[in-house]
Write an enzyme that holds these catalytic residues in place. Sequence first.
Site, short mmCIF file in Angstrom:
data_model
loop_
_atom_site.label_atom_id
_atom_site.label_comp_id
_atom_site.label_asym_id
_atom_site.label_seq_id
_atom_site.Cartn_x
_atom_site.Cartn_y
_atom_site.Cartn_z
CE LYS A 242 39.23 44.30 36.75
NZ LYS A 242 40.10 44.32 37.94
CE1 TYR B 34 42.77 39.82 36.41
CE2 TYR B 34 40.50 39.06 36.31
CZ TYR B 34 41.44 40.09 36.29
OH TYR B 34 41.02 41.40 36.15
CG ASN C 197 40.52 47.16 40.31
OD1 ASN C 197 39.78 46.51 39.57
ND2 ASN C 197 41.78 46.83 40.55
CG HIS D 282 42.20 43.60 32.68
ND1 HIS D 282 43.18 43.04 33.45
CD2 HIS D 282 42.55 43.35 31.39
CE1 HIS D 282 44.09 42.47 32.66
NE2 HIS D 282 43.72 42.64 31.41
CD GLU E 239 45.35 40.24 29.38
OE1 GLU E 239 46.03 39.96 30.36
OE2 GLU E 239 44.97 41.40 29.11
P1 DAT Z 1 45.99 45.02 37.85
O1 DAT Z 1 44.50 44.82 37.63
O2 DAT Z 1 46.30 46.43 38.29
O3 DAT Z 1 46.83 44.57 36.68
P2 DAT Z 1 46.84 42.58 39.17
O4 DAT Z 1 47.01 42.01 37.80
O5 DAT Z 1 47.97 42.47 40.13
O6 DAT Z 1 46.40 44.12 39.09
O7 DAT Z 1 45.59 41.89 39.86
C1 DAT Z 1 44.42 41.61 39.12
C2 DAT Z 1 43.20 42.02 39.93
O8 DAT Z 1 43.15 41.24 41.12
C3 DAT Z 1 43.22 43.46 40.40
O9 DAT Z 1 42.71 44.35 39.44
C4 DAT Z 1 42.36 43.41 41.62
C5 DAT Z 1 42.61 42.03 42.18
N1 DAT Z 1 43.63 42.08 43.26
C6 DAT Z 1 44.97 42.19 43.13
N2 DAT Z 1 45.57 42.18 44.31
C7 DAT Z 1 44.58 42.06 45.23
C8 DAT Z 1 44.55 41.97 46.64
N3 DAT Z 1 45.69 41.98 47.36
N4 DAT Z 1 43.34 41.85 47.24
C9 DAT Z 1 42.21 41.82 46.51
N5 DAT Z 1 42.16 41.87 45.20
C10 DAT Z 1 43.33 42.00 44.55
MG MG Z 2 47.10 42.64 35.86
#
Ligand code: DAT
Ligand code: MG
Length: 183
Positions: A11, A51, A114, A117, A128
């Site tokens: 990212k 997303y 974080n 991805h 994707e």
């Molecule tokens: P991951 O990236 O571990 O697959 P995800 O698909 O649930 O996680 O969410 C996509 C991204 O969205 C994640 O990398 C960071 C952001 N995100 C998820 N939950 C969040 C939250 N509660 N607050 C802020 N950002 C969040």
């Molecule tokens: Mg995810």
Amino acid sequence: EQVDKTYIMVKPDGVQRGLVGEIISRFEKKGFKLIGLKLFQCSKELAEEHYKDLNQKPFFPKMINYITSGPVVSMAWEGIGVVPSARKLIGATDPLQAEPGTIRGDLAVQRGRNVIHGSDSPENGEREIVLATLLLTRKHQRATSEVLQSEQNPYLDHKTTALWFKEGELCEWTPIQQPWLIE
Ligand code: DAT
Ligand code: MG
């Protein structure tokens, strides 16, 4: 054993912080095969499509801003069990919960920054990387790659043929180390 593909993306914070080499290195050392790689500025439309499952979440607009705030490094990696294994290398979504030794556990502190991805299922890996491949393999198992590349491809909605990679951007190759990784 089934060979899968996963979409891995450094990212914008990972690119800005100079973590690209370190991150690529972890997947290389593990023994997965890199089949696609580019530095890429992602549009708002692409970020929203990628997303889309999260578009009702309160953090969605901020996350789209973050993902489009600078270049990302897009990668496709291939291997047996690559999807869940890459998720383990990456660690939990919240870097403060991610185990030491994982990418997020070692290199990040906040969910909204974080650094990386990784696809959460083989189906999403396909979606994707090249959405067209998924549509074609699911609906038309025997369709050939010539059909996939043809302008007249009757099976595809051309508005949604690819997400992060286009046809021709992925490489089929055999790493010389392969017999030393897979018996
Ligand atoms: P991951 O990236 O571990 O697959 P995800 O698909 O649930 O996680 O969410 C996509 C991204 O969205 C994640 O990398 C960071 C952001 N995100 C998820 N939950 C969040 C939250 N509660 N607050 C802020 N950002 C969040
Ligand atoms: Mg995810």
